[in-house]
Write an enzyme that holds these catalytic residues in place. Structure first.
Site, short mmCIF file in Angstrom:
data_model
loop_
_atom_site.label_atom_id
_atom_site.label_comp_id
_atom_site.label_asym_id
_atom_site.label_seq_id
_atom_site.Cartn_x
_atom_site.Cartn_y
_atom_site.Cartn_z
N GLU B 441 0.83 -1.23 0.00
CA GLU B 441 0.00 0.00 0.00
C GLU B 441 0.86 1.26 0.00
OE1 GLU B 441 -2.89 -0.45 -0.74
OE2 GLU B 441 -3.12 -2.54 -0.16
N GLY B 442 1.97 1.22 -0.70
CA GLY B 442 2.88 2.36 -0.73
C GLY B 442 3.94 2.20 0.33
#
Lengths: 597, 597
Positions: B441-442
């Site tokens: 998620e980043g």
């Protein structure tokens, strides 16, 4: 595919330019190893590490070791052959006593090569590594006959060694150990008990395995004062000194571990196994500490080694992987994106690891040189000072280099994004392997306690005062040197925090010992920062001298100065935080009732 | 054997005493959930987590997932049944829109229960977790018909969801993606390409899998402006809305990962699969960000969750394991040694994790409550402020809670000594599982850039000014309160470092953007420290009020005050170090040529 290249040029810079290796030709063994020969040996070691050890690193992780129904243990493919190559090259006995077949070369050289080997394959190198520790203990404490029986074969690597301390219910607190030794009429003992976490406890790589075992002789005092050290060979040497009858020691199972899968970590069962006392009765712990101290330096080196190989791979990936554009505009306009090494946060990561690795390398070699001086100098005062410093910094080498080594393996893995989490890319293994180094040979919290509770006060603080003096003298000597002013300014500031914290312990921990325990880990890291900062100041000085002397490879020395600056600006200021925590003391830490947790 | 007990009492303290849950009964869904009902729901969630999810955690790690020759994937024993129990209990749709079958209860309640579930079994909870993210994206951006077709079945959990962004050559930089979408006469698209790292991409736990896929429509602009979002179901719904024809999407392989073995991480191949556009052409990234932001909060929560379960086990071991004696003399004289919880360095470890967990819990619930206000308040200005703060802190929740969650899993593992390294004891799994949360998620470096490069300056700095104002007002309001003076003093000091660093970016990063990138990770952690410090100040205030009001369980509140003090004394001072690093700028970090690495 993972990559590894031994940093020979950097090792040479540290040995020659920073530590002044050539000044020590008066030490035994040093005159046999001119600086040119050292370079040639490093290059040979590099080849072995890169071409033989490293290609087996992932293989070892994937295959692991297997225990069979008959108690035998097999190791990953290629491990035996690589181990043989290491032994045949004479690497195992490189720095050991020539009277027993060693080459007598400097321990600092052995350490330099050891870094490469552990970077290349940490799990594999544990087989000879444990053997080297066992050799040190036997060499220091065993009888002449025992030395003659065991040392030559161990220095050749034909026989390997282990160290058996831990039992299921006791690790740190060896006073609790239960393994018993019953005296026999012929002077031997029957050893019975169970030992766990025995690295290289059973494997097919050597003709014999020499277990050094801590046990309690019947009727011995309770606690650590009743522990003796025994040699328990897997095969009892016959009259000709060859492996004879199978002894009553066997591998009951092997552990399923987070990492170092290539090393067999065994539960060893002793069932009236024949053993021989090493040294005096009930002084086993002292003998084992020779091995432990040797091993602690080796484990600290593992921390550096994994940090180095993880760094090299992160660099490689950061130059190759394209993703996004530099904040300052495209740097590779011909490509769809820039390599991620253009991003400051990637640089921060790489520079942090690099600044640690290069100072860590200098620190372990500085320490190894102290060991050489302590053991080989003809000047008793010089020996004493070197031994003091060696003893002082051993827990710092172990605790700091392994804590940081693990952190850096994690940071290097992070560079890979999602690929870092996938086993095939190899970064997970570095993290999983590095993790054990914070635990074994005394968990790092124990190293911190050893430093604060034992090493600081030993001989009235002689060692720590010598260390402070060495750093202060360096700063004083270069007071007028404008090129070094930036570095000595930061170093002195860090040293000030360390000295203030040391003073704080003296004033606050005598009456309230929890204040020492509460600050011990912070103190160990504070000491580590100052020591690594000192290594950077030494390197900056050497780099400036090389540049002033018109050295050919100017970029190498200029990069040193940049990295030194990065360390001083970004990493050294942590000394303030560590000091603040130490001076907070134990109150809020100890206030909760145990059942409130 | 590992243990886990959901911290219901602490959740209740945060919701009721710290956040004043009962003040929000005007928000939709809150009046349906009185504080008593909330407590009952938490207790039910705790039971499910402890008794159903947690016993499968090690099983999941050991068995992992298997892809078969036909492309199907099987999951660990018991996962399907546990997932069914979760869905049947209505937990999946707890906070979602009642118009599509959700229960419409507060998101903050969903978040509180989510902590327990992820503590109990992070890998298992990813199956419903991804589904919840997909529901959020469809609910916000899809057409009424699409919502009607997919949302009710997804909220029931009969159909699960995935998010397909990453391709082998692009993760962070989605502008590079190559998956193509070709428009068809009937308004659908044919999707072709390969996506990697697709969590829950293929498994037998639901009747259908709804893939949300980013792709580029033929002729679309280059870069992120040409990306659209598509719904690609594994089975195309038939006229009755039931799973019909098999679509052209399949699992090509599953990854061999460091952890979260219980979750199937798939390479997904799209071969002219039928998909439907969600929202507008070329605005796919915006739609996907709804899902991403939701998922980032969920991932931050995972960091806290693993930290909590690792802590509980470390506490358990520290009370049970006897080894050595307290520095202040024997505490368990009847035993051969004291439990290791008597040692300050063990306390330091446990208190550090505890001080983080309890503030981290308050922080995620504070954030979730902002989400409720942002989505459910009838006051536009209140919605705006809450949404500003939610947007601002999302990267901090994700980046800080996962970095720290991992660190704490490692610290908890360290308490076990050698046993921590052995898989059977369970601590290695927490470390390996927690590691992914820093990446997906980043990656956390991207979170830091999002904070510094996007969130800070958004709307002229409106959000960050609102955050500073909230903390300043708290300090001002309690200026006269002597009981809180210690806490507000430290909080204001930390806030001062944060404000100075923010100002430094404004003055130094406009002309030289590398200065922002160079300080971004330090800034994210600095912001995290101040926010967690604020959470401790809020908790200290609530604890004092409870004690002043004669609360029954005085020890609970007194322990809060001790832990708050520990946080302020030991952890908060790190703000100084972070600020020092930020103000150093980018020079030494960026000075080396790329090929010097």
């Amino acid at each position: 595919m993972p990559v590894y290249k031994a940093p020979v040029a950097d090792t040479m810079f540290v040995l020659k330019d920073v530590l002044g290796y050539e000044r020590y030709s008066n030490l035994a063994g040093f005159s046999d190893a001119s600086i040119d020969l050292v370079e040639a040996i490093l290059a040979e070691g590099a080849k072995l590490a890169e071409n033989v050890m490293f290609p087996l690193n992932q293989v070892g992780d994937q295959q692991g070791c297997t225990r069979h129904a008959d108690g035998s243990v097999t190791v990953p493919d290629g491990f035996k052959e690589a181990y043989d190559a290491y032994c045949e090259g004479g690497w195992l006995g490189l720095a050991f006593d020539p009277d027993y077949g060693g080459q007598g070369l400097p321990y600092v050289l052995h350490t330099a090569v050891g870094e490469y080997m552990s970077s290349a394959n940490m799990a594999l190198m544990m087989y000879p590594g444990l053997t080297q520790g066992a050799i040190a203990a036997i060499h220091t404490h065993a009888s002449p006959e025992q030395k003659q029986t065991f040392l030559p074969k161990m220095m050749e690597g034909r026989w390997t060694g282990t160290m058996n301390l831990t039992e299921p219910h006791c690790g740190t607190d060896l006073g609790l150990l239960r393994t018993r030794a019953v005296p026999q009429a012929d002077g031997s003992f029957k050893i019975s008990g169970q030992k766990i976490f025995i690295s290289a406890g059973e494997h097919p790589m050597s003709e014999n395995i020499i277990h050094l075992v801590l046990a309690r002789i019947e009727g011995a005092p309770e606690g650590v004062k009743g522990i003796s050290l025994f040699i328990v060979p897997k095969f009892i040497p016959d009259a000709d000194g060859n492996p004879g009858a199978r002894n009553g020691v066997s591998c009951g199972s092997i552990e399923h571990k987070m990492g170092i899968h290539g090393n067999s970590t065994c539960v060893m069962n002793y069932d009236e196994a024949t053993g021989w006392l090493v040294g005096q009765e009930n002084s086993g712990l002292k003998a084992m500490f020779v091995m432990m101290n040797e091993a602690r330096l080796g484990v600290g080196l593992q921390g550096l080694s994994v940090s180095e190989v993880a760094y090299q791979n992160a660099v490689n990936y950061a130059k190759d992987r394209i993703q996004g554009r530099a904040l300052t505009g495209p740097k590779a306009p011909d490509k769809k994106a820039d390599p991620i090494i253009v991003h400051p946060d990637v640089r921060r990561t790489l520079m942090t690891i690099r600044a640690f690795n290069e100072a860590g390398r200098a620190f372990v070699l500085w320490t190894a040189l102290k060991s050489d001086i302590a053991h080989r100098s003809e000047d008793a005062a010089e020996r004493q000072t070197a031994d003091d410093l060696l003893s002082l910094v051993t827990p710092i080498v172990k605790g700091v280099l392994t804590d940081k080594g693990f952190d850096h393996a994690v940071m290097a893995q992070q560079m890979y994004g999602g690929h870092g989490y996938i086993e095939e890319w190899g970064m997970s293994q570095y993290v999983r392997d590095a993790r054990i180094a914070m635990i074994y040979e005394g968990a790092n919290g124990i190293q911190a306690l050893d430093l604060v509770g034992r090493k600081l006060a030993q001989n009235g603080g002689r060692a720590v005062m010598a260390m402070f003096k060495e750093i202060e003298e360096f700063c004083a000597l270069h007071r007028e040197n404008e090129k070094l002013a930036f570095f000595t300014k930061h170093l002195k500031k860090g040293l000030g925090d360390l000295q203030a914290s040391t003073m704080w312990f003296m004033q606050n921990a005598m009456a309230k010992p929890d204040n020492a325990g509460a600050g011990s880990t912070d103190y160990m890291h504070l000491f580590g920062l100052v020591t690594l900062g000192y290594m950077w100041a030494l390197q900056a000085k050497a780099a400036h001298e090389a540049l002033d002397g018109g050295a050919a490879n100017a970029a190498f020395y200029e990069n040193k100065l940049v990295t030194a600056r990065f360390f001083m600006e970004r990493l050294m200021p942590e000394t303030v935080l560590r000091r603040t925590r130490i001076e907070t003391g134990a109150d809020s830490m100890m206030a909760l009732a145990a059942d409130a947790f």
